[in-house]
Motif scaffolding. Structure first.
Motif, PDB file in Angstrom:
ATOM      1  N   GLU A  86       0.881  -1.234  -0.077  1.00 60.93           N
ATOM      2  CA  GLU A  86      -0.109   0.004  -0.073  1.00 60.93           C
ATOM      3  C   GLU A  86       0.680   1.240   0.115  1.00 60.93           C
ATOM      4  O   GLU A  86       0.708   2.270  -0.675  1.00 60.93           O
ATOM      5  CB  GLU A  86      -1.031   0.234   1.115  1.00 60.93           C
ATOM      6  N   ILE A  87       1.867   1.354   0.724  1.00 63.67           N
ATOM      7  CA  ILE A  87       2.822   2.369   0.899  1.00 63.67           C
ATOM      8  C   ILE A  87       3.554   2.800  -0.493  1.00 63.67           C
ATOM      9  O   ILE A  87       3.697   3.676  -1.131  1.00 63.67           O
ATOM     10  CB  ILE A  87       3.881   2.054   2.115  1.00 63.67           C
ATOM     11  N   ASN A  88       4.165   1.383  -1.164  1.00 69.42           N
ATOM     12  CA  ASN A  88       4.613   1.553  -2.568  1.00 69.42           C
ATOM     13  C   ASN A  88       3.753   2.228  -3.502  1.00 69.42           C
ATOM     14  O   ASN A  88       4.205   2.929  -4.373  1.00 69.42           O
ATOM     15  CB  ASN A  88       5.322   0.430  -2.866  1.00 69.42           C
ATOM     16  N   SER A  89       2.340   1.803  -3.360  1.00 71.11           N
ATOM     17  CA  SER A  89       1.615   2.417  -4.375  1.00 71.11           C
ATOM     18  C   SER A  89       1.229   3.878  -4.138  1.00 71.11           C
ATOM     19  O   SER A  89       0.818   4.398  -5.145  1.00 71.11           O
ATOM     20  CB  SER A  89       0.048   1.594  -4.148  1.00 71.11           C
ATOM     21  N   PHE A  90       1.355   4.207  -2.905  1.00 69.37           N
ATOM     22  CA  PHE A  90       1.077   5.795  -2.748  1.00 69.37           C
ATOM     23  C   PHE A  90       2.435   6.556  -3.405  1.00 69.37           C
ATOM     24  O   PHE A  90       2.041   7.802  -3.940  1.00 69.37           O
ATOM     25  CB  PHE A  90       1.338   6.102  -1.291  1.00 69.37           C
ATOM     26  N   PHE A  91       3.507   6.050  -3.621  1.00 68.28           N
ATOM     27  CA  PHE A  91       4.539   6.717  -4.248  1.00 68.28           C
ATOM     28  C   PHE A  91       4.700   6.455  -5.752  1.00 68.28           C
ATOM     29  O   PHE A  91       5.830   6.997  -6.414  1.00 68.28           O
ATOM     30  CB  PHE A  91       5.813   6.258  -3.342  1.00 68.28           C
ATOM     31  N   ARG A  92       3.958   5.640  -6.325  1.00 67.67           N
ATOM     32  CA  ARG A  92       3.936   5.308  -7.839  1.00 67.67           C
ATOM     33  C   ARG A  92       3.482   6.697  -8.432  1.00 67.67           C
ATOM     34  O   ARG A  92       2.849   7.502  -7.989  1.00 67.67           O
ATOM     35  CB  ARG A  92       3.356   4.025  -8.263  1.00 67.67           C
ATOM     36  N   LYS A  93       3.807   6.678  -9.772  1.00 66.65           N
ATOM     37  CA  LYS A  93       3.304   7.890 -10.490  1.00 66.65           C
ATOM     38  C   LYS A  93       1.810   7.704 -11.038  1.00 66.65           C
ATOM     39  O   LYS A  93       1.442   6.603 -11.256  1.00 66.65           O
ATOM     40  CB  LYS A  93       4.254   8.019 -11.945  1.00 66.65           C
ATOM     41  N   ASN A  94       1.599   8.802 -10.955  1.00 72.31           N
ATOM     42  CA  ASN A  94      -0.207   8.904 -11.563  1.00 72.31           C
ATOM     43  C   ASN A  94      -0.168   8.438 -12.744  1.00 72.31           C
ATOM     44  O   ASN A  94       0.498   8.643 -13.630  1.00 72.31           O
ATOM     45  CB  ASN A  94      -0.606  10.459 -11.139  1.00 72.31           C
ATOM     46  N   GLY A  95      -1.297   7.511 -12.983  1.00 76.09           N
ATOM     47  CA  GLY A  95      -1.532   6.878 -14.233  1.00 76.09           C
ATOM     48  C   GLY A  95      -0.717   5.259 -14.285  1.00 76.09           C
ATOM     49  O   GLY A  95      -1.302   4.513 -15.337  1.00 76.09           O
ATOM     50  N   GLU A  96       0.017   5.012 -13.357  1.00 74.42           N
ATOM     51  CA  GLU A  96       0.504   3.736 -13.313  1.00 74.42           C
ATOM     52  C   GLU A  96      -0.584   2.572 -12.946  1.00 74.42           C
ATOM     53  O   GLU A  96      -1.279   3.274 -11.987  1.00 74.42           O
ATOM     54  CB  GLU A  96       1.737   3.682 -12.349  1.00 74.42           C
ATOM     55  N   PRO A  97      -0.593   1.600 -13.418  1.00 74.49           N
ATOM     56  CA  PRO A  97      -1.782   0.664 -12.815  1.00 74.49           C
ATOM     57  C   PRO A  97      -1.923   0.475 -11.440  1.00 74.49           C
ATOM     58  O   PRO A  97      -2.898   0.373 -10.763  1.00 74.49           O
ATOM     59  CB  PRO A  97      -1.440  -0.623 -13.587  1.00 74.49           C
ATOM     60  N   THR A  98      -0.631   0.470 -10.657  1.00 74.11           N
ATOM     61  CA  THR A  98      -1.007   0.429  -9.213  1.00 74.11           C
ATOM     62  C   THR A  98      -0.766   1.331  -8.541  1.00 74.11           C
ATOM     63  O   THR A  98      -0.505   1.335  -7.125  1.00 74.11           O
ATOM     64  CB  THR A  98       0.443  -0.924  -8.708  1.00 74.11           C
ATOM     65  N   PHE A  99      -0.881   2.505  -8.813  1.00 74.53           N
ATOM     66  CA  PHE A  99      -0.783   3.871  -8.281  1.00 74.53           C
ATOM     67  C   PHE A  99      -2.133   3.965  -7.194  1.00 74.53           C
ATOM     68  O   PHE A  99      -3.312   3.681  -7.920  1.00 74.53           O
ATOM     69  CB  PHE A  99      -0.810   5.058  -9.137  1.00 74.53           C
ATOM     70  N   THR A 100      -2.014   4.585  -6.080  1.00 71.52           N
ATOM     71  CA  THR A 100      -3.114   4.532  -5.438  1.00 71.52           C
ATOM     72  C   THR A 100      -3.213   6.062  -4.687  1.00 71.52           C
ATOM     73  O   THR A 100      -2.114   6.543  -4.351  1.00 71.52           O
ATOM     74  CB  THR A 100      -3.281   3.667  -4.056  1.00 71.52           C
ATOM     75  N   ARG A 101      -4.364   6.714  -4.987  1.00 68.00           N
ATOM     76  CA  ARG A 101      -4.645   7.875  -4.253  1.00 68.00           C
ATOM     77  C   ARG A 101      -4.727   7.824  -2.846  1.00 68.00           C
ATOM     78  O   ARG A 101      -5.315   6.972  -2.413  1.00 68.00           O
ATOM     79  CB  ARG A 101      -5.606   8.861  -4.796  1.00 68.00           C
ATOM     80  N   ILE A 102      -4.116   8.809  -1.788  1.00 71.89           N
ATOM     81  CA  ILE A 102      -4.295   8.744  -0.432  1.00 71.89           C
ATOM     82  C   ILE A 102      -5.320   9.328  -0.071  1.00 71.89           C
ATOM     83  O   ILE A 102      -5.548  10.599  -0.530  1.00 71.89           O
ATOM     84  CB  ILE A 102      -3.114   9.139   0.132  1.00 71.89           C
ATOM     85  N   ALA A 103      -6.034   8.710   0.572  1.00 75.62           N
ATOM     86  CA  ALA A 103      -7.509   9.224   0.789  1.00 75.62           C
ATOM     87  C   ALA A 103      -7.233  10.616   1.910  1.00 75.62           C
ATOM     88  O   ALA A 103      -6.351  10.364   2.625  1.00 75.62           O
ATOM     89  CB  ALA A 103      -8.478   8.369   1.446  1.00 75.62           C
ATOM     90  N   ASP A 104      -8.107  11.279   2.274  1.00 71.11           N
ATOM     91  CA  ASP A 104      -7.940  12.430   3.150  1.00 71.11           C
ATOM     92  C   ASP A 104      -7.786  12.041   4.511  1.00 71.11           C
ATOM     93  O   ASP A 104      -6.778  12.198   5.218  1.00 71.11           O
ATOM     94  CB  ASP A 104      -9.060  13.352   3.364  1.00 71.11           C
ATOM     95  N   ASN A 105      -8.613  10.731   5.005  1.00 71.43           N
ATOM     96  CA  ASN A 105      -8.529  10.378   6.344  1.00 71.43           C
ATOM     97  C   ASN A 105      -7.346   9.679   6.416  1.00 71.43           C
ATOM     98  O   ASN A 105      -6.652   9.896   7.610  1.00 71.43           O
ATOM     99  CB  ASN A 105      -9.711   9.453   6.586  1.00 71.43           C
ATOM    100  N   ASN A 106      -6.739   8.879   5.633  1.00 70.68           N
ATOM    101  CA  ASN A 106      -5.425   8.180   5.641  1.00 70.68           C
ATOM    102  C   ASN A 106      -4.190   9.303   5.731  1.00 70.68           C
ATOM    103  O   ASN A 106      -3.339   9.126   6.424  1.00 70.68           O
ATOM    104  CB  ASN A 106      -5.111   7.326   4.390  1.00 70.68           C
ATOM    105  N   LEU A 107      -4.155  10.331   5.112  1.00 70.02           N
ATOM    106  CA  LEU A 107      -3.269  11.320   5.164  1.00 70.02           C
ATOM    107  C   LEU A 107      -3.182  11.962   6.588  1.00 70.02           C
ATOM    108  O   LEU A 107      -2.214  12.249   7.081  1.00 70.02           O
ATOM    109  CB  LEU A 107      -3.182  12.274   4.015  1.00 70.02           C
ATOM    110  N   ALA A 108      -4.495  12.221   7.094  1.00 68.37           N
ATOM    111  CA  ALA A 108      -4.603  13.205   8.339  1.00 68.37           C
ATOM    112  C   ALA A 108      -4.120  11.784   9.247  1.00 68.37           C
ATOM    113  O   ALA A 108      -3.669  12.060  10.461  1.00 68.37           O
ATOM    114  CB  ALA A 108      -6.422  13.310   8.674  1.00 68.37           C
ATOM    115  N   SER A 109      -4.448  10.536   9.362  1.00 66.10           N
ATOM    116  CA  SER A 109      -4.022   9.725  10.289  1.00 66.10           C
ATOM    117  C   SER A 109      -2.396   9.672  10.206  1.00 66.10           C
ATOM    118  O   SER A 109      -1.940   9.552  11.389  1.00 66.10           O
ATOM    119  CB  SER A 109      -4.354   8.131   9.836  1.00 66.10           C
TER     120      SER A 109
END
Length: 159
Positions: free
Chosen positions: A36-59
């Motif tokens: 999950e952490i690795n997917s946060f740091f992938r480039k936008n558009g890569e198949p395994t890229f994940t956007r961090i939800a507001d509540n996750n960043l706040a946490s």
């Protein structure tokens, strides 16, 4: 600034490993796997890229506060927090126990001049008449100032 960019900047400033990021998430009772952490740091558009939800960043930012300052007695993490630049700015300020003078010096080192009154407007409640929205450039300058400060501290240690 996107949540992923914020996390990327914080990782860069503090040279955080995936293990350390995972530990910070756990402090805020929001565990994340290495994938999950690795997917946060992938480039936008890569198949395994994940956007961090507001509540996750706040946490994560709450975990950073706990990591830097310790847990607050009786305090519980808030769920479903929304995040904007003002909140990110404030939580990083709290985590590092920065005073107004410290922040002004950091911003000055990143070539942004603000008065104490202009700075305090970022940390007011949105309904306050003197509230000011923190734009991406101001938050980026703050992050740049933190990075410069950390680089200077590393150089002083080596000397």
């Amino acid at each position: 600034m996107t949540n992923n960019e914020v996390l990327h900047h914080i990782r860069y400033i503090f040279t955080l490993s995936n293990e350390k990021i995972s530990a910070i998430f756990k402090l805020a009772e929001c565990p994340k796997t290495d994938e999950e952490i690795n997917s946060f740091f992938r480039k936008n558009g890569e198949p395994t890229f994940t956007r961090i939800a507001d509540n996750n960043l706040a946490s994560f930012l709450d975990g950073l506060i706990i990591e830097c300052r310790g847990a607050k007695e009786g305090a519980q993490a808030l769920l479903n927090q929304s995040v904007n630049n003002n909140i990110v700015f404030n939580k990083v300020k709290i985590a590092l126990a920065l005073k107004a003078e410290d922040i002004i010096a950091l911003l000055d080192s990143a070539e942004l001049t603000l008065s104490k009154h202009e700075l305090s407007a970022f940390f007011r409640k949105p309904e306050h008449k003197h509230f000011r929205t923190c734009n991406d450039d101001t938050l980026l300058k703050f992050f740049n100032g933190l990075h410069l400060k950390n680089q200077q501290a590393i150089l002083e240690i080596k000397e």
